[in-house]
Design a protein around this motif. Structure first.
Motif, short mmCIF file in Angstrom:
data_model
loop_
_atom_site.label_atom_id
_atom_site.label_comp_id
_atom_site.label_asym_id
_atom_site.label_seq_id
_atom_site.Cartn_x
_atom_site.Cartn_y
_atom_site.Cartn_z
N TYR A 334 -51.88 -59.92 -19.85
CA TYR A 334 -52.70 -60.98 -20.45
C TYR A 334 -52.97 -60.73 -21.92
O TYR A 334 -52.95 -61.65 -22.74
N THR A 335 -53.22 -59.50 -22.28
CA THR A 335 -53.53 -59.17 -23.67
C THR A 335 -52.26 -58.67 -24.37
O THR A 335 -51.29 -58.27 -23.71
N PRO A 336 -52.26 -58.67 -25.70
CA PRO A 336 -51.09 -58.15 -26.43
C PRO A 336 -50.76 -56.70 -26.05
O PRO A 336 -49.59 -56.35 -25.93
N ARG A 337 -51.80 -55.87 -25.85
CA ARG A 337 -51.53 -54.48 -25.47
C ARG A 337 -50.88 -54.41 -24.09
O ARG A 337 -49.96 -53.62 -23.86
N GLU A 338 -51.36 -55.21 -23.15
CA GLU A 338 -50.77 -55.22 -21.82
C GLU A 338 -49.33 -55.70 -21.85
O GLU A 338 -48.47 -55.19 -21.13
N GLN A 339 -49.06 -56.65 -22.72
CA GLN A 339 -47.68 -57.14 -22.85
C GLN A 339 -46.78 -56.07 -23.44
O GLN A 339 -45.62 -55.92 -23.03
N ARG A 340 -47.31 -55.29 -24.39
CA ARG A 340 -46.52 -54.18 -24.94
C ARG A 340 -46.24 -53.14 -23.85
O ARG A 340 -45.16 -52.56 -23.81
N ALA A 341 -47.25 -52.90 -23.00
CA ALA A 341 -47.07 -51.93 -21.92
C ALA A 341 -45.98 -52.39 -20.96
O ALA A 341 -45.14 -51.60 -20.52
N VAL A 342 -45.98 -53.68 -20.62
CA VAL A 342 -44.95 -54.21 -19.72
C VAL A 342 -43.58 -54.08 -20.36
O VAL A 342 -42.60 -53.68 -19.71
N LYS A 343 -43.50 -54.41 -21.62
CA LYS A 343 -42.21 -54.32 -22.31
C LYS A 343 -41.74 -52.87 -22.39
O LYS A 343 -40.56 -52.57 -22.19
N THR A 344 -42.67 -51.93 -22.67
CA THR A 344 -42.31 -50.51 -22.70
C THR A 344 -41.77 -50.06 -21.37
O THR A 344 -40.75 -49.36 -21.29
N ALA A 345 -42.46 -50.46 -20.28
CA ALA A 345 -42.01 -50.08 -18.95
C ALA A 345 -40.65 -50.67 -18.64
O ALA A 345 -39.76 -49.99 -18.09
N ALA A 346 -40.45 -51.93 -18.98
CA ALA A 346 -39.17 -52.59 -18.68
C ALA A 346 -38.03 -51.96 -19.47
O ALA A 346 -36.92 -51.79 -18.96
N ASP A 347 -38.29 -51.60 -20.73
CA ASP A 347 -37.24 -51.05 -21.59
C ASP A 347 -36.82 -49.64 -21.17
O ASP A 347 -35.73 -49.19 -21.54
N THR A 348 -37.66 -48.95 -20.42
CA THR A 348 -37.31 -47.58 -20.03
C THR A 348 -36.40 -47.54 -18.80
O THR A 348 -35.89 -46.48 -18.46
N PHE A 349 -36.22 -48.67 -18.13
CA PHE A 349 -35.37 -48.72 -16.95
C PHE A 349 -33.93 -49.04 -17.32
O PHE A 349 -33.65 -49.73 -18.32
N ARG A 350 -33.03 -48.53 -16.50
CA ARG A 350 -31.64 -48.95 -16.61
C ARG A 350 -31.55 -50.37 -16.04
O ARG A 350 -31.88 -50.60 -14.88
N PRO A 351 -31.12 -51.36 -16.81
CA PRO A 351 -31.23 -52.77 -16.41
C PRO A 351 -30.47 -53.09 -15.12
O PRO A 351 -29.42 -52.52 -14.83
N ASN A 352 -31.05 -54.02 -14.39
CA ASN A 352 -30.40 -54.56 -13.20
C ASN A 352 -30.00 -56.01 -13.51
O ASN A 352 -30.87 -56.82 -13.85
N PRO A 353 -28.73 -56.35 -13.40
CA PRO A 353 -28.29 -57.70 -13.77
C PRO A 353 -28.85 -58.80 -12.88
O PRO A 353 -28.82 -59.98 -13.24
N ASP A 354 -29.44 -58.41 -11.73
CA ASP A 354 -29.94 -59.41 -10.80
C ASP A 354 -31.32 -59.94 -11.15
O ASP A 354 -31.76 -60.97 -10.61
#
Length: 544
Positions: A334-354
């Protein structure tokens, strides 16, 4: 069924919610560390619980902190509840067996488990300064205190030892400043006040002996299962700095004491650091560097470290980059910091094309997570949306009576329950102060005795002088009128007093024999002079 080389985590799901494949954490790569993150109530504690169960069944001891009290149920048999049975059926966990695990309960306060202690010396100046939130100058004084303790053979075991050393340093501040640099009494006073705060927070119970032996948290049962060490941290969280400092100390002790083992088929110990953000909040750079160093190098000691926290941003990037196994529960954005946290978490994973990891993280349900573990050659696996398996032990805390029974049946019962108070800095400095006081008293007594002897010798000397004067004193004569035996009474008593005083001063420089000889000489001289005078006068008369 979980194979010996891996821990069953859960089952991945396809975008259409159909079951795809089981997800495992390979024991071979468990010492490459891990991260469990997610918002409150998303299932982090249950994930920690099922991982601890898996490590225990694989013969790997575990150390974890029970922040909310829920993990204590790991020591009891699980109960067949509908939602647990449904989850087991959904992920294909067949058979779903309930089990109790060998648990050892610890408590820094000694209330809900075995007391766990360390000494001031083992804590070291860096962590002790961090615990007391010291300034740079105060930290410098603490470093000097540890140096003095080493050089003077002073054991620093508990807070009274450290306080005694600080008091001694305050008394010797000038001397120590010449040798070690500024030892400021104001800084010492500030540290002493902070020690009082620690005592009020009951941190004094943590310092002392018997100190924790690392071997006691690395036990295995006769049937080959690893012991699960559970630290009661619900009350400890009232002092979060003590909690974080203790866990960092324990991690550092593991790093320093354990030998190198290189890569092995499973870790020797797995360490779960719950509420990990407390370790890094307002931490100085040197402390963060210490954590980074320990995390990077402790892998070769066979220890795996899993950080558990709400937000991946709670962990510094230098540490985050070393965490290979990741389980990400739902996050809010909801907040900009929370969105940065989600993006950080997503970027650390090896992507899944699905699917898009950024979107899925905000859509995960309770007990659901994005999972990416290390595969062959330590390569991160493709992130999978996973339903986490239900635990085999009880979901929820133990009753007080059940916990007490586990503590009584513990293999370390009686080893840490009684506090030891060895001869250490407090006693050594007290004896030193007593010896110094006795030495000062003896020196003062000798000085007073010497003064009494000198006074007695002077008194005796005066007595001898008075005795000599009384024996050899001759009458005074008037040289002008030649009258013999007439005392000069015209002098005032004041003049006689001055003459007497002068005579006493001169007599101090003469012995009794000298005084007698001089008196005889004066008498003979006088008589000889008179004889000569009579001879001369007689000659003159005969001439006339």
């Amino acid at each position: 069924m979980t194979a010996p080389e891996e821990i069953f985590v859960g089952t991945s799901r396809k975008p259409d919610d159909s079951i795809e494949a089981k997800q495992f954490l390979k024991l071979k790569y468990a010492n490459r560390h891990g991260l469990i993150t997610g918002a409150t109530g998303t299932g982090k504690t249950v994930t920690l619980q099922i991982l601890a169960e898996g490590f225990s069944n694989a013969g790997v001891p575990v150390f974890c902190a029970d922040v909310k009290g829920d993990l204590s149920g790991i020591a009891a048999m699980g109960e067949a509840k509908d939602f647990l049975l449904k989850r087991a059926e959904t992920i294909g966990l067949d058979p779903y067996e309930f089990q109790e695990f060998p648990a050892i309960f610890w408590d820094l306060l000694g209330e809900k488990g075995h007391p766990i202690r360390t000494t001031i010396s083992e804590m070291g100046p860096l962590l002790l300064s961090r615990l007391m939130d010291c300034s740079d100058s105060q930290e410098g004084v603490i470093n000097i205190a540890f140096r003095i303790a080493d050089e003077e053979g002073l054991l620093l075991l508990d807070l009274k030892d450290f306080r005694a050393l600080l008091s001694n340093m305050s008394e010797r501040s000038k001397e120590l400043s010449h040798k070690y640099g500024s030892v400021n009494r104001q800084s010492i006073g500030a540290i002493q006040r902070k020690l009082l705060v620690l005592e009020q927070q009951r941190a004094d119970l943590f310092f002392g002996e018997p100190a924790l032996r690392i071997a006691d948290i690395m036990r295995t049962t006769p049937d080959g299962r690893g012991a699960i060490n559970v630290l009661a941290a619900d009350q400890l969280m009232m002092n979060p700095r003590l909690y974080a400092t203790f866990l960092l100390w324990l991690l550092s002790e593991l790093f320093e004491e354990l030998p190198e083992v290189g890569d092995s088929d499973r870790p020797r110990l797995v360490f779960f650091f719950d509420e990990a953000h407390l370790l890094f909040d307002e931490a100085p750079k040197i402390l963060v560097e210490r954590v980074e160093q320990v995390v990077r190098l402790i892998r070769s000691k066979g220890v795996g470290v899993f950080f558990v926290t709400q937000n991946p941003l709670d962990v510094p990037e230098t540490v985050l980059s070393q965490l290979g196994n990741r389980i990400q529960h739902a996050l809010r954005a909801y907040t900009p910091r929370e969105q940065r946290a989600v993006k950080t978490a997503a970027d650390t994973f090896r992507p899944n094309p699905d699917f898009d990891s950024f979107k899925v993280i905000t859509q995960l349900g309770v007990g659901e997570a994005l999972v990416s573990t290390l595969e062959k050659k330590g390569v991160p696996g493709i992130v999978q949306r996973t339903l986490i398996r239900p635990p085999s032990s009880r979901l929820g805390p133990l009753e007080d009576g059940e916990r007490a029974d586990v503590v009584r049946q513990s293999p370390i019962m009686g080893q840490y329950d009684e506090t030891l108070d060895r001869d250490s800095a407090f006693e050594m400095l007290a004896r030193r102060a007593q010896e110094e006081a006795r030495a000062e008293e003896e020196a003062r007594r000798r000085e007073e005795e010497e003064e009494r002897r000198e006074e007695e010798e002077e008194r005796r000397e005066r007595e001898r002088e008075r005795s000599a004067r009384s024996q050899w004193r001759l009458p005074d004569y008037d040289d002008d009128d030649g009258y013999s035996g007439r005392r000069r009474s015209s002098r005032s008593s004041k003049s006689r007093s001055r003459r007497s005083s002068g005579r006493r001063r001169s007599y101090k420089r003469q012995t009794v024999t000298e005084a007698a000889v001089k008196s005889v000489v004066r008498s003979v001289s006088t008589q000889l002079g008179r004889a000569i005078a009579r001879g001369i006068l007689g000659g003159i008369k005969r001439g006339f």
